[in-house]
Design a protein around this motif. Sequence first.
Motif, mmCIF file in Angstrom:
data_model
loop_
_atom_site.group_PDB
_atom_site.id
_atom_site.type_symbol
_atom_site.label_atom_id
_atom_site.label_comp_id
_atom_site.label_asym_id
_atom_site.label_seq_id
_atom_site.Cartn_x
_atom_site.Cartn_y
_atom_site.Cartn_z
ATOM 1 N N UNK A 3 -28.021 -6.024 -27.078
ATOM 2 C CA UNK A 3 -28.881 -5.764 -25.949
ATOM 3 C C UNK A 3 -29.894 -4.674 -26.256
ATOM 4 N N UNK A 4 -30.668 -4.448 -25.435
ATOM 5 C CA UNK A 4 -31.797 -3.517 -25.590
ATOM 6 C C UNK A 4 -31.288 -2.138 -26.396
ATOM 7 N N UNK A 5 -32.084 -1.884 -27.369
ATOM 8 C CA UNK A 5 -31.681 -0.917 -28.299
ATOM 9 C C UNK A 5 -32.035 0.738 -27.492
ATOM 10 N N UNK A 6 -31.483 1.825 -27.739
ATOM 11 C CA UNK A 6 -31.747 3.078 -27.159
ATOM 12 C C UNK A 6 -31.967 4.030 -28.395
ATOM 13 N N UNK A 7 -33.496 4.351 -28.573
ATOM 14 C CA UNK A 7 -33.905 5.163 -29.510
ATOM 15 C C UNK A 7 -33.446 4.647 -31.029
ATOM 16 N N UNK A 8 -32.747 5.108 -31.836
ATOM 17 C CA UNK A 8 -32.357 4.859 -33.168
ATOM 18 C C UNK A 8 -30.847 3.996 -33.265
ATOM 19 N N UNK A 9 -30.396 3.970 -32.007
ATOM 20 C CA UNK A 9 -29.024 3.363 -31.592
ATOM 21 C C UNK A 9 -29.131 1.834 -31.193
ATOM 22 N N UNK A 10 -28.367 0.876 -31.915
ATOM 23 C CA UNK A 10 -28.167 -0.331 -31.763
ATOM 24 C C UNK A 10 -27.105 -0.734 -30.701
ATOM 25 N N UNK A 11 -27.202 -1.658 -29.699
ATOM 26 C CA UNK A 11 -26.252 -1.606 -28.728
ATOM 27 C C UNK A 11 -25.821 -2.779 -29.058
ATOM 28 N N UNK A 12 -24.460 -3.224 -28.662
ATOM 29 C CA UNK A 12 -23.911 -4.762 -28.756
ATOM 30 C C UNK A 12 -22.908 -4.746 -27.437
ATOM 31 N N UNK A 13 -22.858 -5.849 -26.688
ATOM 32 C CA UNK A 13 -21.981 -6.153 -25.678
ATOM 33 C C UNK A 13 -21.047 -7.099 -26.208
ATOM 34 N N UNK A 14 -19.626 -6.942 -25.877
ATOM 35 C CA UNK A 14 -18.667 -7.994 -26.257
ATOM 36 C C UNK A 14 -18.585 -8.574 -24.861
ATOM 37 N N UNK A 15 -18.475 -9.948 -24.987
ATOM 38 C CA UNK A 15 -18.586 -10.654 -23.844
ATOM 39 C C UNK A 15 -17.174 -11.653 -23.948
ATOM 40 N N UNK A 16 -16.458 -11.660 -22.850
ATOM 41 C CA UNK A 16 -15.109 -12.561 -22.958
ATOM 42 C C UNK A 16 -15.441 -14.074 -22.508
ATOM 43 N N UNK A 17 -15.434 -14.801 -23.464
ATOM 44 C CA UNK A 17 -16.001 -16.528 -23.093
ATOM 45 C C UNK A 17 -14.728 -17.049 -22.593
ATOM 46 N N UNK A 18 -13.391 -16.605 -22.693
ATOM 47 C CA UNK A 18 -12.345 -17.260 -22.240
ATOM 48 C C UNK A 18 -11.398 -15.943 -21.682
ATOM 49 N N UNK A 19 -10.433 -16.586 -20.800
ATOM 50 C CA UNK A 19 -9.577 -15.689 -20.254
ATOM 51 C C UNK A 19 -8.404 -15.423 -21.296
ATOM 52 N N UNK A 20 -8.171 -14.061 -21.293
ATOM 53 C CA UNK A 20 -7.072 -13.702 -22.293
ATOM 54 C C UNK A 20 -7.229 -12.312 -22.440
ATOM 55 N N UNK A 21 -6.362 -11.747 -23.522
ATOM 56 C CA UNK A 21 -5.611 -12.464 -24.186
ATOM 57 C C UNK A 21 -4.361 -13.085 -23.453
ATOM 58 N N UNK A 22 -3.990 -14.154 -23.622
ATOM 59 C CA UNK A 22 -2.609 -14.717 -23.337
ATOM 60 C C UNK A 22 -1.576 -14.644 -24.209
ATOM 61 N N UNK A 23 -0.460 -15.000 -23.920
ATOM 62 C CA UNK A 23 1.041 -14.920 -24.603
ATOM 63 C C UNK A 23 0.910 -15.457 -25.934
ATOM 64 N N UNK A 24 0.970 -14.889 -27.118
ATOM 65 C CA UNK A 24 0.702 -15.877 -28.416
ATOM 66 C C UNK A 24 -0.793 -15.653 -29.110
ATOM 67 N N UNK A 25 -1.716 -15.090 -28.131
ATOM 68 C CA UNK A 25 -2.934 -15.089 -28.711
ATOM 69 C C UNK A 25 -3.078 -13.569 -29.669
ATOM 70 N N UNK A 26 -4.027 -13.768 -30.747
ATOM 71 C CA UNK A 26 -4.293 -12.630 -31.467
ATOM 72 C C UNK A 26 -5.789 -12.520 -31.636
#
Length: 252
Positions: A38-61
């Motif tokens: 996403x848009x940086x702020x000054x010298x800081x890089x910004x990253x967004x973690x986006x869940x593309x599926x439901x979970x974690x479900x039982x057995x997921x890692x």
Amino acid sequence: MTTAGVRATARISARDDGRGGTSLPVLDGQGPLALRRTRASGSEARVMLVGAMSGPLGGDHFTVEAEVGEGARLHVGSAAATIALPGQAKGEARYDVRLDVAEGGELRWLPEQLISAGGSDLYVSSRVELAAGARLVFREEQVLGRAGEEPGRLTSRLTVRLGGRPLLDQELACGPGAPGGWDGPAVLAGHRALGQLVVVRPEFEKELPKARLLGEYAALTPLAGPAVLVTVLAPDALRLRRVLDEALRVLG
């Protein structure tokens, strides 16, 4: 994906770009773990973690790895809360976070809440390795059950090492099957939202904030290093976030 659940890893690598900013030579997400710059702020890089599926479900890692090089600054957030759910696969789900910050690097780890839905069983392990002179803001928020719902079982361990030495190592288990007393006055006292904030800054070597209460169920505790721990209990996620935000504002 297998009958044992989904295996997925997301990797982030941040480096000083030599021009007063931070580059991201590695930004790689798999399956349910999508990464977006996403848009940086000054010298800081910004990253967004986006869940593309439901979970974690039982057995997921699921595993998220972030590495911050010398002089780099990285801010990691998430687009929405993570919800631990029961799944068709048997057994415990796992969510591992592995963070590594070099000398002079800075990481702000500020994801949204983790919600333990009824019937789920999740083990969360967060390991942070800091070189001497590294800077860290690490926020962890957990909500036990959705509205009007009993929680699943949630076990969470946080380990922080600074310069190769232990700074913080703690584990908490809540919900069905957890050791007795987890909901009693010595632990959660009936609350359903809990969180903590770990702040590591080299300048704390000269003046470490003093221990104090930040409310009836919130406290700031200096650690044996240039770091502080803020621990909060609250009746809901909204009030939990307000207290943690205020604590971070006070710490500067």
